[in-house]
Design a protein around this motif. Structure first.
Motif, PDB file in Angstrom:
ATOM      1  N   GLU A  65      -1.336   6.633   1.784  1.00  5.98           N
ATOM      2  CA  GLU A  65      -2.618   5.949   1.720  1.00  5.98           C
ATOM      3  C   GLU A  65      -2.417   4.472   2.024  1.00  5.98           C
ATOM      4  O   GLU A  65      -1.323   3.946   1.898  1.00  5.98           O
ATOM      5  CB  GLU A  65      -3.234   6.092   0.325  1.00  5.98           C
ATOM      6  CG  GLU A  65      -3.604   7.500  -0.037  1.00  5.98           C
ATOM      7  CD  GLU A  65      -4.305   7.562  -1.372  1.00  5.98           C
ATOM      8  OE1 GLU A  65      -3.983   6.784  -2.277  1.00  5.98           O
ATOM      9  OE2 GLU A  65      -5.194   8.403  -1.492  1.00  5.98           O
ATOM     10  N   ALA A  66      -3.497   3.833   2.350  1.00  6.01           N
ATOM     11  CA  ALA A  66      -3.402   2.403   2.666  1.00  6.01           C
ATOM     12  C   ALA A  66      -4.140   1.568   1.623  1.00  6.01           C
ATOM     13  O   ALA A  66      -4.735   0.559   1.946  1.00  6.01           O
ATOM     14  CB  ALA A  66      -3.975   2.145   4.049  1.00  6.01           C
ATOM     15  N   SER A  67      -4.080   1.970   0.371  1.00  6.04           N
ATOM     16  CA  SER A  67      -4.795   1.222  -0.664  1.00  6.04           C
ATOM     17  C   SER A  67      -4.034  -0.050  -1.035  1.00  6.04           C
ATOM     18  O   SER A  67      -2.820  -0.141  -0.858  1.00  6.04           O
ATOM     19  CB  SER A  67      -5.029   2.086  -1.906  1.00  6.04           C
ATOM     20  OG  SER A  67      -3.819   2.325  -2.570  1.00  6.04           O
ATOM     21  N   SER A  68      -4.765  -1.000  -1.579  1.00  4.04           N
ATOM     22  CA  SER A  68      -4.166  -2.294  -1.914  1.00  4.04           C
ATOM     23  C   SER A  68      -3.183  -2.217  -3.083  1.00  4.04           C
ATOM     24  O   SER A  68      -2.286  -3.050  -3.185  1.00  4.04           O
ATOM     25  CB  SER A  68      -5.259  -3.317  -2.229  1.00  4.04           C
ATOM     26  OG  SER A  68      -6.016  -2.875  -3.346  1.00  4.04           O
ATOM     27  N   ASP A  69      -3.346  -1.233  -3.958  1.00  5.02           N
ATOM     28  CA  ASP A  69      -2.438  -1.129  -5.102  1.00  5.02           C
ATOM     29  C   ASP A  69      -1.457   0.034  -4.970  1.00  5.02           C
ATOM     30  O   ASP A  69      -0.877   0.480  -5.952  1.00  5.02           O
ATOM     31  CB  ASP A  69      -3.216  -1.059  -6.416  1.00  5.02           C
ATOM     32  CG  ASP A  69      -4.211   0.082  -6.470  1.00  5.02           C
ATOM     33  OD1 ASP A  69      -4.437   0.748  -5.439  1.00  5.02           O
ATOM     34  OD2 ASP A  69      -4.769   0.309  -7.558  1.00  5.02           O
ATOM     35  N   ALA A  70      -1.234   0.496  -3.731  1.00  7.17           N
ATOM     36  CA  ALA A  70      -0.355   1.645  -3.508  1.00  7.17           C
ATOM     37  C   ALA A  70       1.075   1.376  -3.981  1.00  7.17           C
ATOM     38  O   ALA A  70       1.686   2.245  -4.616  1.00  7.17           O
ATOM     39  CB  ALA A  70      -0.353   2.039  -2.027  1.00  7.17           C
ATOM     40  N   LEU A  71       1.603   0.207  -3.695  1.00  7.99           N
ATOM     41  CA  LEU A  71       2.981  -0.090  -4.103  1.00  7.99           C
ATOM     42  C   LEU A  71       3.111  -0.080  -5.624  1.00  7.99           C
ATOM     43  O   LEU A  71       4.056   0.487  -6.174  1.00  7.99           O
ATOM     44  CB  LEU A  71       3.443  -1.428  -3.530  1.00  7.99           C
ATOM     45  CG  LEU A  71       4.895  -1.802  -3.817  1.00  7.99           C
ATOM     46  CD1 LEU A  71       5.857  -0.734  -3.298  1.00  7.99           C
ATOM     47  CD2 LEU A  71       5.225  -3.152  -3.200  1.00  7.99           C
ATOM     48  N   GLN A  72       2.152  -0.673  -6.308  1.00  7.73           N
ATOM     49  CA  GLN A  72       2.157  -0.697  -7.773  1.00  7.73           C
ATOM     50  C   GLN A  72       2.068   0.726  -8.335  1.00  7.73           C
ATOM     51  O   GLN A  72       2.787   1.080  -9.269  1.00  7.73           O
ATOM     52  CB  GLN A  72       0.979  -1.539  -8.260  1.00  7.73           C
ATOM     53  CG  GLN A  72       0.856  -1.645  -9.750  1.00  7.73           C
ATOM     54  CD  GLN A  72      -0.368  -2.458 -10.168  1.00  7.73           C
ATOM     55  OE1 GLN A  72      -1.250  -2.750  -9.373  1.00  7.73           O
ATOM     56  NE2 GLN A  72      -0.423  -2.790 -11.429  1.00  7.73           N
ATOM     57  N   GLY A 130       2.052   4.703 -20.903  1.00  6.34           N
ATOM     58  CA  GLY A 130       2.283   3.266 -20.771  1.00  6.34           C
ATOM     59  C   GLY A 130       2.736   2.889 -19.370  1.00  6.34           C
ATOM     60  O   GLY A 130       2.263   1.901 -18.792  1.00  6.34           O
ATOM     61  N   LYS A 131       3.624   3.696 -18.805  1.00  5.57           N
ATOM     62  CA  LYS A 131       4.097   3.435 -17.448  1.00  5.57           C
ATOM     63  C   LYS A 131       2.974   3.650 -16.439  1.00  5.57           C
ATOM     64  O   LYS A 131       2.828   2.874 -15.493  1.00  5.57           O
ATOM     65  CB  LYS A 131       5.295   4.331 -17.129  1.00  5.57           C
ATOM     66  CG  LYS A 131       6.534   3.978 -17.948  1.00  5.57           C
ATOM     67  CD  LYS A 131       7.673   4.931 -17.657  1.00  5.57           C
ATOM     68  CE  LYS A 131       8.885   4.655 -18.525  1.00  5.57           C
ATOM     69  NZ  LYS A 131       9.401   3.318 -18.487  1.00  5.57           N
ATOM     70  N   ALA A 132       2.176   4.683 -16.647  1.00  4.51           N
ATOM     71  CA  ALA A 132       1.048   4.958 -15.747  1.00  4.51           C
ATOM     72  C   ALA A 132       0.029   3.825 -15.803  1.00  4.51           C
ATOM     73  O   ALA A 132      -0.448   3.357 -14.766  1.00  4.51           O
ATOM     74  CB  ALA A 132       0.387   6.286 -16.117  1.00  4.51           C
ATOM     75  N   ASP A 133      -0.298   3.380 -17.003  1.00  4.68           N
ATOM     76  CA  ASP A 133      -1.287   2.316 -17.155  1.00  4.68           C
ATOM     77  C   ASP A 133      -0.797   0.998 -16.566  1.00  4.68           C
ATOM     78  O   ASP A 133      -1.580   0.236 -15.993  1.00  4.68           O
ATOM     79  CB  ASP A 133      -1.667   2.136 -18.626  1.00  4.68           C
ATOM     80  CG  ASP A 133      -2.502   3.297 -19.149  1.00  4.68           C
ATOM     81  OD1 ASP A 133      -3.040   4.077 -18.333  1.00  4.68           O
ATOM     82  OD2 ASP A 133      -2.603   3.433 -20.382  1.00  4.68           O
ATOM     83  N   ALA A 134       0.492   0.732 -16.677  1.00  5.65           N
ATOM     84  CA  ALA A 134       1.043  -0.502 -16.123  1.00  5.65           C
ATOM     85  C   ALA A 134       0.913  -0.544 -14.603  1.00  5.65           C
ATOM     86  O   ALA A 134       0.836  -1.623 -14.021  1.00  5.65           O
ATOM     87  CB  ALA A 134       2.515  -0.650 -16.531  1.00  5.65           C
ATOM     88  N   GLY A 135       0.848   0.622 -13.975  1.00 10.91           N
ATOM     89  CA  GLY A 135       0.749   0.671 -12.518  1.00 10.91           C
ATOM     90  C   GLY A 135      -0.544   1.249 -11.999  1.00 10.91           C
ATOM     91  O   GLY A 135      -0.638   1.633 -10.831  1.00 10.91           O
ATOM     92  N   ASN A 136      -1.539   1.353 -12.878  1.00 10.77           N
ATOM     93  CA  ASN A 136      -2.829   1.904 -12.473  1.00 10.77           C
ATOM     94  C   ASN A 136      -2.666   3.291 -11.851  1.00 10.77           C
ATOM     95  O   ASN A 136      -3.255   3.605 -10.811  1.00 10.77           O
ATOM     96  CB  ASN A 136      -3.545   0.950 -11.505  1.00 10.77           C
ATOM     97  CG  ASN A 136      -5.001   1.303 -11.316  1.00 10.77           C
ATOM     98  OD1 ASN A 136      -5.622   1.895 -12.187  1.00 10.77           O
ATOM     99  ND2 ASN A 136      -5.553   0.944 -10.169  1.00 10.77           N
ATOM    100  N   ALA A 137      -1.844   4.126 -12.480  1.00 10.54           N
ATOM    101  CA  ALA A 137      -1.511   5.444 -11.925  1.00 10.54           C
ATOM    102  C   ALA A 137      -1.855   6.593 -12.867  1.00 10.54           C
ATOM    103  O   ALA A 137      -1.329   7.687 -12.719  1.00 10.54           O
ATOM    104  CB  ALA A 137      -0.033   5.478 -11.556  1.00 10.54           C
ATOM    105  N   ARG A 138      -2.729   6.363 -13.828  1.00 13.28           N
ATOM    106  CA  ARG A 138      -3.058   7.428 -14.775  1.00 13.28           C
ATOM    107  C   ARG A 138      -3.622   8.675 -14.093  1.00 13.28           C
ATOM    108  O   ARG A 138      -3.275   9.792 -14.506  1.00 13.28           O
ATOM    109  CB  ARG A 138      -4.014   6.918 -15.846  1.00 13.28           C
ATOM    110  CG  ARG A 138      -4.112   7.926 -17.002  1.00 13.28           C
ATOM    111  CD  ARG A 138      -4.966   7.433 -18.122  1.00 13.28           C
ATOM    112  NE  ARG A 138      -4.211   6.629 -19.045  1.00 13.28           N
ATOM    113  CZ  ARG A 138      -4.354   6.702 -20.354  1.00 13.28           C
ATOM    114  NH1 ARG A 138      -5.223   7.528 -20.887  1.00 13.28           N
ATOM    115  NH2 ARG A 138      -3.635   5.934 -21.136  1.00 13.28           N
TER     116      ARG A 138
END
Length: 117
Positions: free
Chosen positions: A37-44, A82-90
Motif C-alpha cells: 500500500e502507499a499509505s502515509s503511515d505504512a512504515l510505522q 501495546g505494540k499495535a497501538d504504538a504503530g497504529n496497527a490494531r
C-alpha cells in the motif's frame, strides 16, 4: 466470550503452538500487505507488525526452550496490543488474531468480541 478471553484460553491449551504459528504467519502477511500500500503511515504500521512478530516468535521459542523466557500468557495479548497501538496497527493485529483463532477452532467460535482493554 470476547477475543481477549478466547486468546487467553487458547494460550493455556494444547493448541497454543498452532495458534502462535498461525498468528506469526498472519502478522507476516499483514506486514507484506502494508508495504504494497502507499499509505502515509505504512512504515510505522509495518514496524509495529514486525515488533509483534518478534514477540510472537519469542513465545514460540520459549515453548521449545527449557528456560521458557517468554511472556506470561496473561501478559501476552496486552504486549501485542501495546505494540499495535504504538504503530497504529490494531486492525492488522485483530485480523491476525481472528485468523489464528479460526485455524485453531474452525468456524465453531464466533468472530465477535472486543479487543479493547
Amino acid at each position: 466470550m470476547n477475543i481477549r478471553d478466547r486468546v487467553l484460553a487458547v494460550l493455556e491449551s494444547e493448541s497454543k503452538e498452532v495458534f502462535l504459528l498461525a498468528l506469526g504467519h498472519r502478522m507476516g502477511i499483514s506486514a507484506r500487505f502494508i508495504f504494497s500500500e502507499a499509505s502515509s503511515d505504512a512504515l510505522q504500521q509495518a514496524r509495529a507488525c514486525n515488533e509483534m512478530m518478534i514477540a510472537i516468535w519469542l513465545q514460540v521459542w520459549a515453548m521449545k526452550d527449557a528456560e521458557g523466557d517468554g511472556y506470561p500468557n496473561s501478559e501476552f495479548l496486552p504486549i501485542l496490543l501495546g505494540k499495535a497501538d504504538a504503530g497504529n496497527a490494531r486492525p492488522y493485529l485483530r485480523d491476525a488474531i481472528e485468523s489464528a483463532l479460526f485455524s485453531v477452532h474452525g468456524n465453531g467460535e464466533s468472530g465477535q468480541g472486543s479487543m479493547s482493554p
